[in-house]
Design an enzyme around this catalytic site. Structure first.
Site, PDB file in Angstrom:
ATOM      1  N   HIS A   6      44.852   5.311  42.072  1.00 57.91           N
ATOM      2  CA  HIS A   6      44.329   5.574  40.727  1.00 57.91           C
ATOM      3  C   HIS A   6      42.813   5.498  40.801  1.00 57.91           C
ATOM      4  CE1 HIS A   6      44.505   5.784  36.292  1.00 57.91           C
ATOM      5  NE2 HIS A   6      43.361   5.106  36.377  1.00 57.91           N
ATOM      6  N   CYS A   7      42.149   6.557  40.391  1.00 53.98           N
ATOM      7  CA  CYS A   7      40.697   6.652  40.510  1.00 53.98           C
ATOM      8  C   CYS A   7      40.055   6.500  39.134  1.00 53.98           C
ATOM      9  CB  CYS A   7      40.300   7.994  41.132  1.00 53.98           C
ATOM     10  SG  CYS A   7      38.518   8.175  41.388  1.00 53.98           S
ATOM     11  N   VAL A   8      39.268   5.435  38.958  1.00 56.63           N
ATOM     12  CA  VAL A   8      38.618   5.220  37.665  1.00 56.63           C
ATOM     13  C   VAL A   8      37.534   6.259  37.409  1.00 56.63           C
ATOM     14  CG1 VAL A   8      39.080   2.746  37.643  1.00 56.63           C
ATOM     15  CG2 VAL A   8      36.979   3.588  38.699  1.00 56.63           C
TER      16      VAL A   8
END
Length: 314
Positions: free
Chosen positions: A160-162
């Protein structure tokens, strides 16, 4: 009552929204430093300044267009979720009955069901050939993982990439890799283009002293783009190695180092599993219709395995 630390993961969505503004701010600063403050005025100077400035500005805009295209492709493309009616091909009546029993028991005692996999029903669903998510209460396809931030299972989840407020998975992994690639090229171009101005900032070698605002913007753009170029290069090298082995960030930590990876088809085919077989589309965040139609990997539910490991349990 046990405290669930994963509830804090939902706060990453707010952080991600801020990150989008940070990306756009860096782009704006770089644009001002290159086009407005430094190389734009050089277009009207005599000698070699005009052609050099034109080359830098054209290259800057082309790379910027690709960076933004790939970036928003990652942001707005669903990485892939499990269809509600999906089930493994090997699922038998006992497995389906176990799933239905689990689902029917959720309203009355959901916490006990989700946290106590000790019954005969749970043993069936936890077998190696069956993958079941107790948070989503559904079967999981191969290479699928649950994301605590998104609150769902993601097909071929990498992480999951912020920075993109989204998971990177089966259907947007290529766009993510291209975003890293074009970002490295763009930030490297900005850093090299502003290097002479950065040096002049400290040596007073500039014949025409710039305004304080221009100097500050040039200095800030150089430092930010150089930092991004170096950091993105590290991520790019890591993901190139993952693509070469046809694995993801999560799988790289999960699989045993001594075991042969069942999805490792060779570097050429591993590359095609992510970028497709059509060379014209390799550098674009999209796929040829033929690849989408012919290769099951782009649907995120099925993946080819090594010929010497076909039919083996995993």
């Amino acid at each position: 009552m046990a405290w669930n630390a994963f509830k804090l993961c939902t706060g990453l969505r707010v952080v991600g929204s801020v990150m989008i503004l940070v990306v756009l701010a860096v782009v704006s600063v770089s644009y001002y430093a290159i086009v407005v403050a430094n190389y734009g005025p050089d277009l009207f100077k005599a000698g070699y300044h005009a052609p050099v400035a034109a080359l830098v500005i054209v290259a800057f805009h082309l790379l910027l267009a690709m960076v933004l295209w790939c970036y928003f492709a990652v942001v707005f493309t669903d990485p892939g979720s499990v269809p509600s009616d999906w089930k493994p091909a090997s699922a038998n009546e006992e497995d389906m009955e176990a799933q239905n029993t689990l689902l029917s028991s959720l309203p009355a005692n959901s916490a006990a069901v989700l946290t106590a996999p000790t019954t005969q029903m749970s043993t069936s669903l936890d077998s190696p050939r069956m993958r079941f998510c107790r948070k989503c209460c559904q079967f999981k396809p191969p290479r699928c993982h649950h994301c605590s931030v998104c609150g769902r299972c993601v097909l071929k989840m990498d992480h999951h990439c912020v920075w993109v407020v989204n998971c990177v998975g089966a259907r947007n992994y290529k766009a993510f890799l291209l975003f890293l690639f074009y970002t490295f090229l763009e930030t490297s171009l900005v850093s090299l283009s502003l290097l002479p101005h950065f040096i002049a900032f400290f040596t007073d070698a500039d014949d025409e002293p710039a305004l304080p605002g221009t100097l500050a913007t040039t200095f800030l753009a150089f430092v930010l783009d150089l930092a991004f170029a170096l950091s993105v290069l590290g991520f790019l090298i890591m993901h190139i190695s993952l693509v070469a082995g046809n694995t993801t960030t999560i799988e790289a930590y999960e699989k045993k180092a001594t075991a042969r990876w069942r999805y490792d088809l060779g570097r050429r085919k591993n590359f095609e599993q992510v970028f497709g077989t059509k060379k014209l589309f390799w550098f674009l965040p999209m796929y040829a219709e033929e690849d989408v139609r012919r290769m099951p990997v782009f649907k995120g539910l099925e993946y080819p395995v090594r010929s010497d490991m076909e039919g083996q349990e995993f």
